[in-house]
Design a protein around this motif. Structure first.
Motif, PDB file in Angstrom:
ATOM      1  N   SER A 161      14.006  13.916  18.206  1.00 10.70           N
ATOM      2  CA  SER A 161      13.743  15.535  18.773  1.00 10.70           C
ATOM      3  C   SER A 161      12.506  15.846  18.407  1.00 10.70           C
ATOM      4  N   CYS A 162      11.462  15.090  18.423  1.00  6.21           N
ATOM      5  CA  CYS A 162       9.942  15.609  17.941  1.00  6.21           C
ATOM      6  C   CYS A 162       9.399  15.535  19.336  1.00  6.21           C
ATOM      7  N   ASN A 163       8.192  16.533  19.540  1.00  6.94           N
ATOM      8  CA  ASN A 163       7.338  16.373  20.622  1.00  6.94           C
ATOM      9  C   ASN A 163       6.355  15.013  20.021  1.00  6.94           C
ATOM     10  N   PHE A 164       6.611  13.808  20.811  1.00  3.96           N
ATOM     11  CA  PHE A 164       5.915  12.544  20.247  1.00  3.96           C
ATOM     12  C   PHE A 164       4.350  12.674  20.383  1.00  3.96           C
ATOM     13  N   SER A 165       3.853  13.354  21.380  1.00  4.83           N
ATOM     14  CA  SER A 165       2.378  13.677  21.290  1.00  4.83           C
ATOM     15  C   SER A 165       1.804  14.467  20.379  1.00  4.83           C
ATOM     16  N   GLU A 166       2.570  15.441  19.940  1.00  2.00           N
ATOM     17  CA  GLU A 166       2.254  16.417  18.908  1.00  2.00           C
ATOM     18  C   GLU A 166       2.359  15.666  17.445  1.00  2.00           C
ATOM     19  N   VAL A 167       3.350  14.756  17.336  1.00  2.00           N
ATOM     20  CA  VAL A 167       3.359  14.108  15.938  1.00  2.00           C
ATOM     21  C   VAL A 167       2.489  13.207  16.062  1.00  2.00           C
ATOM     22  N   LEU A 168       2.073  12.438  17.232  1.00  2.00           N
ATOM     23  CA  LEU A 168       0.960  11.423  16.932  1.00  2.00           C
ATOM     24  C   LEU A 168      -0.350  12.101  16.572  1.00  2.00           C
ATOM     25  N   ARG A 169      -0.449  13.205  17.204  1.00  2.00           N
ATOM     26  CA  ARG A 169      -1.733  14.122  16.986  1.00  2.00           C
ATOM     27  C   ARG A 169      -1.867  14.448  15.541  1.00  2.00           C
ATOM     28  N   SER A 170      -0.711  15.030  14.931  1.00  2.00           N
ATOM     29  CA  SER A 170      -0.594  15.325  13.699  1.00  2.00           C
ATOM     30  C   SER A 170      -0.912  14.087  12.633  1.00  2.00           C
ATOM     31  N   ILE A 171      -0.502  12.834  12.885  1.00  2.00           N
ATOM     32  CA  ILE A 171      -0.929  11.789  12.172  1.00  2.00           C
ATOM     33  C   ILE A 171      -2.486  11.725  12.187  1.00  2.00           C
ATOM     34  N   HIS A 172      -3.131  11.610  13.500  1.00  2.00           N
ATOM     35  CA  HIS A 172      -4.390  11.423  13.464  1.00  2.00           C
ATOM     36  C   HIS A 172      -5.219  12.567  12.775  1.00  2.00           C
ATOM     37  N   GLN A 201       0.776  -1.174  -0.040  1.00  2.00           N
ATOM     38  CA  GLN A 201      -0.121   0.088  -0.071  1.00  2.00           C
ATOM     39  C   GLN A 201       0.828   1.255  -0.096  1.00  2.00           C
ATOM     40  N   ASN A 202       0.257   2.298  -0.494  1.00  2.00           N
ATOM     41  CA  ASN A 202       0.985   3.575  -0.223  1.00  2.00           C
ATOM     42  C   ASN A 202       0.835   4.195   0.785  1.00  2.00           C
ATOM     43  N   LEU A 203       1.303   5.467   0.939  1.00  2.00           N
ATOM     44  CA  LEU A 203       1.553   5.756   2.204  1.00  2.00           C
ATOM     45  C   LEU A 203       0.247   6.163   3.081  1.00  2.00           C
ATOM     46  N   LEU A 204      -0.941   6.611   2.342  1.00  2.00           N
ATOM     47  CA  LEU A 204      -2.196   6.621   3.122  1.00  2.00           C
ATOM     48  C   LEU A 204      -2.610   5.368   3.529  1.00  2.00           C
ATOM     49  N   GLY A 205      -2.578   4.135   2.752  1.00  2.00           N
ATOM     50  CA  GLY A 205      -2.722   3.016   3.283  1.00  2.00           C
ATOM     51  C   GLY A 205      -2.063   2.507   4.517  1.00  2.00           C
ATOM     52  N   HIS A 206      -0.738   2.826   4.271  1.00  2.00           N
ATOM     53  CA  HIS A 206       0.340   2.301   5.177  1.00  2.00           C
ATOM     54  C   HIS A 206      -0.193   2.973   6.867  1.00  2.00           C
ATOM     55  N   ALA A 207      -0.129   4.494   6.742  1.00  2.00           N
ATOM     56  CA  ALA A 207      -0.691   5.164   7.884  1.00  2.00           C
ATOM     57  C   ALA A 207      -1.891   4.905   8.511  1.00  2.00           C
ATOM     58  N   TRP A 208      -2.767   4.321   7.652  1.00  2.00           N
ATOM     59  CA  TRP A 208      -4.075   4.015   8.131  1.00  2.00           C
ATOM     60  C   TRP A 208      -3.974   2.450   8.719  1.00  2.00           C
ATOM     61  N   ARG A 209      -3.502   1.667   8.183  1.00  2.00           N
ATOM     62  CA  ARG A 209      -3.207   0.301   8.798  1.00  2.00           C
ATOM     63  C   ARG A 209      -2.317   0.334  10.145  1.00  2.00           C
ATOM     64  N   LEU A 210      -1.381   1.355  10.200  1.00  2.00           N
ATOM     65  CA  LEU A 210      -0.786   1.468  11.524  1.00  2.00           C
ATOM     66  C   LEU A 210      -1.801   1.998  12.455  1.00  2.00           C
ATOM     67  N   PHE A 211      -2.459   3.171  12.325  1.00  2.00           N
ATOM     68  CA  PHE A 211      -3.390   3.588  13.198  1.00  2.00           C
ATOM     69  C   PHE A 211      -4.257   2.666  13.583  1.00  2.00           C
ATOM     70  N   THR A 212      -4.841   1.940  12.825  1.00  2.00           N
ATOM     71  CA  THR A 212      -6.078   1.012  13.055  1.00  2.00           C
ATOM     72  C   THR A 212      -5.393  -0.181  14.053  1.00  2.00           C
ATOM     73  N   GLU A 213      -4.174  -0.397  14.118  1.00  2.00           N
ATOM     74  CA  GLU A 213      -3.519  -1.377  14.919  1.00  2.00           C
ATOM     75  C   GLU A 213      -2.821  -0.838  15.949  1.00  2.00           C
ATOM     76  N   GLY A 214      -3.047   0.572  16.181  1.00  2.00           N
ATOM     77  CA  GLY A 214      -2.456   1.219  17.460  1.00  2.00           C
ATOM     78  C   GLY A 214      -0.937   1.504  17.400  1.00  2.00           C
ATOM     79  N   ARG A 215      -0.648   1.322  16.133  1.00  2.00           N
ATOM     80  CA  ARG A 215       0.885   1.544  15.850  1.00  2.00           C
ATOM     81  C   ARG A 215       1.424   2.909  15.132  1.00  2.00           C
ATOM     82  N   SER A 216       0.707   3.916  15.480  1.00  2.00           N
ATOM     83  CA  SER A 216       1.197   4.881  14.322  1.00  2.00           C
ATOM     84  C   SER A 216       2.520   5.458  14.446  1.00  2.00           C
ATOM     85  N   SER A 217       3.139   5.356  15.788  1.00  2.00           N
ATOM     86  CA  SER A 217       4.328   5.773  16.047  1.00  2.00           C
ATOM     87  C   SER A 217       5.423   5.220  15.099  1.00  2.00           C
ATOM     88  N   GLU A 218       5.177   4.214  14.440  1.00  2.00           N
ATOM     89  CA  GLU A 218       6.024   3.454  13.657  1.00  2.00           C
ATOM     90  C   GLU A 218       6.128   4.308  12.063  1.00  2.00           C
TER      91      GLU A 218
END
Length: 180
Positions: free
Chosen positions: A101-112, A75-92
């Motif tokens: 160096s990132c603010n982890f919670s802000e990056v996870l929020r950005s993915i969401h 899958q492309n990036l959208l499919g991959h991001a969706w798959r990781l999100f539904t599996e609770g693995r967005s951080s990957e």
């Protein structure tokens, strides 16, 4: 300096006072075009939200939507991001270059938020003003629905990286794209 509905050059085809339109010719950058525009030629302010969501996911991952193909599920990036999100693995999906160096919670929020922006139905996507508010607050976010469509590469048919199949999430449409 009046912003217009656009996908990298699409603004030229929209009048200054229009908020949505139906076009005869689809133009724009593949990988960023909203499904309703790519399939039916319909675009609106929610088409820009889709493009924004793609860019957010690209920035966080350090990868481009177009050309990305995950080796495990093709899958492309959208499919991959969706798959990781539904599996609770967005951080990957976070790029290795920023993970330390990132603010982890802000990056996870950005993915969401990015996933909320690329939902299949334009009605389900937030407005850009809502996106700005979500980015600037810590309020609870709604659960996103499946992305509008994402690319799956067919290794059996494709002989080079220039051939790919576009598949809608509801598997109603399929278009074969080939380089000229």
């Amino acid at each position: 300096m009046n912003p217009k509905i656009s996908d990298f050059g699409l603004a030229r085809s929209v009048g200054g006072n229009e908020t949505e339109a139906n076009t005869n010719k689809v133009v724009g950058t593949y990988g960023y075009i909203a499904p309703e525009y790519a399939i039916d030629g319909l675009y609106s302010v929610k088409s820009d939200v889709f493009s924004f969501g793609v860019m957010v996911l690209e920035i966080v991952s350090g990868k481009r939507n177009k050309g990305f193909c995950h080796p495990d599920h093709k899958q492309n990036l959208l499919g991959h991001a969706w798959r990781l999100f539904t599996e609770g693995r967005s951080s990957e999906i976070i790029a290795e270059s920023i993970v330390e160096s990132c603010n982890f919670s802000e990056v996870l929020r950005s993915i969401h938020i990015g996933l909320l922006c690329v939902q299949r139905s334009p009605r389900d996507r937030p407005s850009m003003s809502t996106v700005v508010m979500m980015l600037g607050s810590e309020s609870e976010l709604p659960q996103p629905k499946e992305p509008g469509f994402f690319t799956t590469r067919d290794a059996g048919k494709a002989t080079s990286s220039s051939t790919q199949s576009k598949v809608s999430a509801n598997e109603v449409t399929m278009t074969q794209l080939e380089a000229r």
